[in-house]
Structures are given as C-alpha cells and as structure tokens.
Enzyme design. Structure first.
Site, short mmCIF file in Angstrom:
data_model
loop_
_atom_site.label_atom_id
_atom_site.label_comp_id
_atom_site.label_asym_id
_atom_site.label_seq_id
_atom_site.Cartn_x
_atom_site.Cartn_y
_atom_site.Cartn_z
N LYS A 169 -6.60 9.73 -2.57
CA LYS A 169 -5.64 10.62 -1.87
C LYS A 169 -4.81 11.39 -2.89
O LYS A 169 -5.34 12.14 -3.67
CB LYS A 169 -4.80 9.80 -0.90
CG LYS A 169 -5.58 8.73 -0.12
CD LYS A 169 -6.66 9.29 0.77
CE LYS A 169 -7.30 8.14 1.55
NZ LYS A 169 -8.54 8.48 2.22
N ASP B 151 0.88 -1.17 0.00
CA ASP B 151 0.00 0.00 0.00
C ASP B 151 0.92 1.22 0.00
O ASP B 151 1.52 1.56 1.02
CB ASP B 151 -0.92 -0.02 1.23
CG ASP B 151 -1.85 1.19 1.28
OD1 ASP B 151 -1.59 2.18 0.57
OD2 ASP B 151 -2.84 1.15 2.04
C1 LIG Z 1 -3.10 4.21 3.58
C2 LIG Z 1 -4.51 3.99 3.14
N1 LIG Z 1 -4.81 2.89 2.44
C3 LIG Z 1 -6.08 2.64 2.01
C4 LIG Z 1 -7.12 3.50 2.30
C5 LIG Z 1 -8.52 3.19 1.83
O1 LIG Z 1 -8.81 3.97 0.71
P1 LIG Z 1 -10.29 4.45 0.30
O2 LIG Z 1 -10.77 5.36 1.38
O3 LIG Z 1 -10.08 5.10 -1.03
O4 LIG Z 1 -11.13 3.21 0.21
C6 LIG Z 1 -6.86 4.65 3.05
C7 LIG Z 1 -7.97 5.57 3.39
O5 LIG Z 1 -7.82 6.46 4.20
C8 LIG Z 1 -5.53 4.91 3.47
O6 LIG Z 1 -5.22 5.99 4.20
#
Ligand SMILES: Cc1ncc(COP(=O)(O)O)c(C=O)c1O
Length: 381
Positions: A204, A179
C-alpha cells in the site's frame, strides 16, 4: 526502543534512503542483489554474513533500515506480502495461546486467523475495536498472549487508542502488534505509543504505486519473539524477490509527499460529502463527527489517512450503481497508491462480510481534489 533513530527529520532520511551511497561506484540509488546464494570463505565462514536469499537478501537492507528508523524500531523485516508479515507474528506463537483481534479488521486476515490459525490451535477471540473497555474486559477474563490492533480499521475506519490498549495489554502480560498499514509510519508510530510490533502491508502506502506486493514488520526489541519471527521468515520462505524489494525502496523515497497529498484530498472529499443528501454517512477519522476523531487527533500527526468510506443513501443497489458510474476513481481493490480506487466492499468480501451493503470504500490518491470531487458528484447523480 529507538536504536535506529536518525538525527535527520524522517522526511529527509526517507527521501534519501538514509543517505546510503553504494561502493565502489558511489551509487546514489542502491543496487539490486539478485543472487540466491553467497560464497563461503575457504575456512567455511560467510565473510559478509549472507548465506542464502530465503533467509535474507542485501537488497532488503535499505528499505528495512528506513522502516526501522521511521518506526523507532530495533529492527525491521520485509516479507513477500502483508499477509505473510502478519501471519509470521502468529506463527511465532504456540498452539494453545490465546490472541485477541479486532472485530472489524482487514477481512482477508480475519479469515486467515479464524480459519488457519484456529485450526492450528491458537485460541482467537475478537474484541470491539471502538471500545477499550471491551478489550480490558477480555484481557481480565483470561490471559492472552497477544493483542492485534488495526487502526484506522479497514473498511469502517474505527480508531483504537494504541497507548491505552498497550497499557492494559502490557499490564496483563500480552504482546501488542499493530497493523498500521492505513496510518502509515508518516502519521502514527505505534512503538512509541507502547506497542511491541508494527506491521505494514507494504503493497500500500510504503510502495505507493500498485506495482509490488510486499509486507513488513518492525519490532521495538531484538528479543526472543523477534528471533522467532525471523526464523518463520527464513524457514517458511515467505520472502520478497530482490527486484520487488528494490521497487519498494524506490517507492518509499516519496512516502511523505504521497501521504500528505492523499490525506489532504481525503479530508477535502470527506468534508465535501459529509452532508450530501445522497450519502447517509461519511466514515473518516478526520471528521469531527467520527467517534474516534479525538483519539485519532492524538495519535495521528499530519493527517487522518487517505482511506474513507461512503455509505450511500438508497442501500446496496444505489451503492453499486454509484460505483459503476465512477470514472476518475478506478474500480479496483487495494489501497494506498497514487491513483484513486473505489470498490463496493461487501461484493469483494463475499458472503461472510461484516461490511454494510451500502458501503463504498475509497482509497484516495494524489490527483487534483477537484477532479475527484467532481467524479463523486457526477456518480451520485
Ligand atoms: C489493512 C490491511 N492489512 C493487511 C493487508 C494484507 O496485505 P497484502 O495484500 O500485502 O498481503 C491488507 C490488504 O489489503 C490491508 O488492507
């Protein structure tokens, strides 16, 4: 690996959406394709290769190609959210598979893994993400199918050495997925460091304007695992709307400018408050005092990200009062946008949070650093 590399610098091809011009009018900005379905030829074939928008939509082509190029990937896929993208990786595994995930990670996905995926039959175990030795010991103890990495890890910003973790995971026969939401493709390219898959909450930094929820995966190889992931998207249906895909493509064009400006602001804030009497710790990989600084300096180029956390001297009540007094920083969840956001993270995560109660998470935007610093100063009182 690297089949989509462009000869141009990443900043150039990202600003130009790979320089693609749409015919027949020569559009510099790509068109939106709202159609959910596509016509068959009289012989029953699909001449343009598109059948139905739950499987794929032509509006995805541009942003997927830019992301694949940025990550040096064989292919990329957009999803309806970051969670959906991350979930697709685990849904492509089989019940009984053992997976290792970081102890500190985005809490929403941690909950999903230990809830839904555990009841679906995946064996989910957590490793200490600041310790390669712990990951190595867990890989030696029993075979694992996949190692999930998040670096820097939300919201305490531990740094995992992707190259070292990938080496030991590959030797143990495990896939590695990263991630890389907070590192962004500008600062880190996990596939070049040995990972098989990279995931982004495109909500983001990739989009960058707090107006789209989206996710993305990119893969080093177009292999069986990637085909299973593609199938999870097509049959599970966690797809992005064409309008959102178009907005994402527009946001991505300024990715490099936004990330550079936000990283510079975050570094300035971290340095300014590192020794402030009302702040007990500044958690930011760009500070030499951060335990992951040396690894971050190796695997992040051009900055240390724009996420940081302040632990407020005086504990939970002081942290909440500080958050309440912020005015330029907006009190809201999420991150990676042009405007700066702050939140008392433990309140958002709820009773099973692993986040220290005195921690306030800052997503630093592209405003003038002097306004952001003055805001934090007045809120600290
Ligand atoms: C590091 C990280 N990974 C994954 C996600 C999940 O993404 P989404 O909100 O687009 O589903 C977030 C959401 O805040 C995040 O901060």
């Amino acid at each position: 690996m690297g089949s989509n590399r462009s000869k141009l610098a990443p900043r150039t091809f990202t600003a130009q959406g790979l320089g693609r011009v749409a015919q027949p009018y020569g559009d510099i900005v790509p068109p939106i394709h709202p159609s959910s379905t596509f016509e068959r030829a009289p012989d029953g074939s699909f001449p343009a290769g598109r059948i139905y928008s739950r499987a794929d939509n032509p509006t995805y082509d541009g942003p997927e190609a830019v992301l694949a190029s940025l990550e040096g990937a064989a292919a990329a896929l957009l999803f309806g959210s970051g969670q959906a993208a991350a979930a697709a990786v685990f849904q492509a595994l089989a019940p009984g598979d053992r997976v290792l995930a970081p102890r500190n990670m985005y809490w929403g996905f941690r909950n999903w893994l230990s809830g839904y995926m555990a009841s679906w039959g995946l064996v989910v175990e957590f490793y200490d993400n600041a310790s390669i030795d712990d990951l190595a010991a867990k890989l030696r103890a029993k075979p694992a199918r996949l190692v999930w990495i998040e670096t820097p890890a939300n919201p305490t910003w531990e740094v995992t050495d992707i190259a070292a973790a990938s080496e030991i995971a590959r030797k143990a026969g495990a896939l590695v997925a990263v991630d890389s939401t907070c590192a962004t493709p500008v600062l880190t390219q996990p596939l070049a460091l040995g990972a098989h898959l990279v995931m982004h909450s495109a909500t983001k930094y990739l989009n960058g304007h707090s107006d789209v929820v989206a996710g993305a995966l990119a893969s080093a190889a177009d292999d069986d695992m990637w085909q299973r992931i593609r199938q999870v998207r097509a049959s599970g249906g966690a797809v992005l709307g064409p309008f959102e895909a178009w907005l994402l493509a527009r946001g991505m064009r300024t990715l490099f400018l936004r990330v550079a400006a936000a990283c510079a602001n975050a570094q300035a804030i971290a340095e300014r408050f590192e020794r402030h009497p009302k702040v007990s710790h500044v958690l930011y990989p760009g500070l030499k005092s951060h335990p992951g600084h040396a690894v971050a300096a190796r695997q992040m180029q051009g900055g240390f990200g724009a996420m940081l956390s302040l632990r407020i001297a005086g504990g939970e009540a002081a942290a909440k009062a500080f958050t309440a007094r912020l005015a330029v920083f907006k009190r809201a969840t999420s991150l990676g946008s042009v405007e700066s956001l702050a939140e008392h993270r433990a309140s958002v995560e709820g009773p099973n949070t692993m986040c220290p109660p005195d921690l306030v998470r800052l997503s630093v935007g592209v405003e003038d650093a002097r306004d952001l610093i003055a805001d934090i100063e007045q809120a600290l009182g």
